[in-house]
Design a protein around this motif. Sequence first.
Motif, short mmCIF file in Angstrom:
data_model
loop_
_atom_site.label_atom_id
_atom_site.label_comp_id
_atom_site.label_asym_id
_atom_site.label_seq_id
_atom_site.Cartn_x
_atom_site.Cartn_y
_atom_site.Cartn_z
N TRP A 64 0.83 -1.21 0.00
CA TRP A 64 0.00 0.00 0.00
C TRP A 64 0.86 1.27 0.00
CZ3 TRP A 64 -4.97 -0.42 3.53
CH2 TRP A 64 -5.80 -1.45 3.02
N TYR A 79 0.33 2.36 -6.48
CA TYR A 79 -0.21 1.52 -7.57
C TYR A 79 -1.67 1.93 -7.81
CZ TYR A 79 -2.91 -1.04 -4.11
OH TYR A 79 -3.82 -1.36 -3.14
N ASP A 116 -5.05 1.55 -7.50
CA ASP A 116 -6.02 0.65 -6.86
C ASP A 116 -7.44 1.11 -7.14
OD1 ASP A 116 -6.98 1.31 -3.52
OD2 ASP A 116 -6.21 2.79 -4.93
#
Lengths: 430, 176
Positions: free
Chosen positions: A127, A131, A133
């Motif tokens: 996390w 990225y 998400d």
Amino acid sequence: MTELERVHDDLFTRVRARPGLHWWSAFALCGAGTGMLGVLIAYTVATGIGVWGTNIPTGWAFAIINFVFWIGIGHAGTFISAILYLLEQNHWRNPISRLTETMTVFAVVQAALFPILHLGRPWFAYWLLPYPDVMGVWPQVKSALPWDAAAVTTYLTVSVVFWYVGMIPDLASLRDHAPSLRARKLYGLLAIGWRGDSRSWRHWKVTYLMLASIATPLVVSVHSVVSSDFAIGLTPGWHSTLQPPYFVGGAIFSGFAMVLVLAIPIRVLYGIEHVITDRILDNCAKLMLVTGWIVTYGYIVEHFGAYYSGEPAERSLMFGHHPGSLAFWTMLSCNAIIPQLLWWRRVRRAKLVLFVISVLVLVGLWFERYVIIVQGLMRDQLPSAWGSYTPTWVDLGILVGTFGFFGLLFLVFLRLMPFVPVSEIKEEVE
Amino acid sequence: MRRGIAAEYLTKESLLAAIRAMRARGLVQLEAYTPVPFREVDAALGARRSPLAIAAGIGGLAGAVGAYFLQWLLVAYLYPIDLGSRPPHMPLPFTIITVEMGFLVGALTVFVAFVIVSRLFKLWDPIFDVPGFESATRAGFWLAVGADDPAWDRDAITHALQAIRPTQLHGFGGIG
């Protein structure tokens, strides 16, 4: 036989020497330590970080102490291999550069374990990376945690690339002179087809120089970023612009201590006293003395700042709590007082004494991080929020285990890889 | 170099003499293999400067610009959070990741460029079939002359290389 042939054969005979009893004994010991580390990490992850001694207010304890300690050790490797390379100090840089670069990489591996474990749910460590998400939630880049992720990832990656590029010509040499087909295949893969042609050498020199130039500011930047984790907090003993130079000085100090702890036995056990000479150890000891004084200056400024600021919490910590703390006096003795012995050439030349001083410096630097992190958190601005801290057996076991894991990686490297940069020493001979 | 003649010399001076002799014959497909790098060998071969420093600079700059843009995109544009009334776009805290990513991408770029321009990852090369070529990573100084060179004359080149007293001389890639 030419001088080049003599140097090559001498060094590679030592690099390829079969391990003796000392290697197997150390391997067994470090293997046991690594096993213990694995079991304790599994226990921590399965149970939760409640098995550690961390509490409120001491929310950062062994995990962050160990993180700062190990990443600090990595600094001398980059200092020796990159800064001394740029300053053309090759006569005393080359013989120990591979050992110190290796030390850097393996120390940063130990360091990287801790922030991930400290997350509590390490399977969500990704996390920290930006990225894409589906929830549209991104890392908060104004927080110190993504800074650490960026700094440590960069330091580890650049250190590995620098270490590997330097090793390619030696890996090719091992490929060409390996006794078995299996070894030739292994080193052949690692040497990625190095031929030693002038074109490759030309590009190799520039690449190495560029990587050294990039690694040099990293020596300063990584621990400055780590110190910013503290400096942006309001905790007593943390909130100061002193932190970056103080942390970097301490990091290089501990790194040189670890270099000596590794180099002193290795040069004897592998018979390379003519390569890692007394003069090199002497230079490392002198730099340890210099960085020791930077750290001592940091202690003085830290206490003066607390006095001069008039801040009650700072004063209470520095002048109320520290004088009665064993950790503080251990730190001061090992980092500021004992290293003064290094003013004497006879002490610097006595290997056993130098080894003991280096071990004590490492102990002192670990306690320095304990004093900064744990004691700062324990003695907050609000006396009603003061607490205490006691590490658990899991904390102690993980700390000891990382030494085992570090040692294990190092021993495997000594066994399989060119731990002396043969091509660079040959270049110096030429 | 896929085929040609390779000669090994005992010293750097002999290698340099051989390179000069070949260049005097108008040969351009030459490659020297040495255990350590030598500026004199590069100069004798007429090699140009490596462009990798520029690659590192461009990579580093791209990494830094990309990292700054990404941070702005994430916390100022896509998911702005009010942290103590500070503005979402704040250059100072962005600086750390920007600098770190500049170093990271610069280092990775120069490494990848090094592998490409040095033609590494080709685990086998015809020159490896030359008997005794493994001395190139120990203490041997090798010179290879390519057979595809316009000025190629096998007998004359062999004769000229032998005149500088090589320790060994072999053809490779089908050249006897």
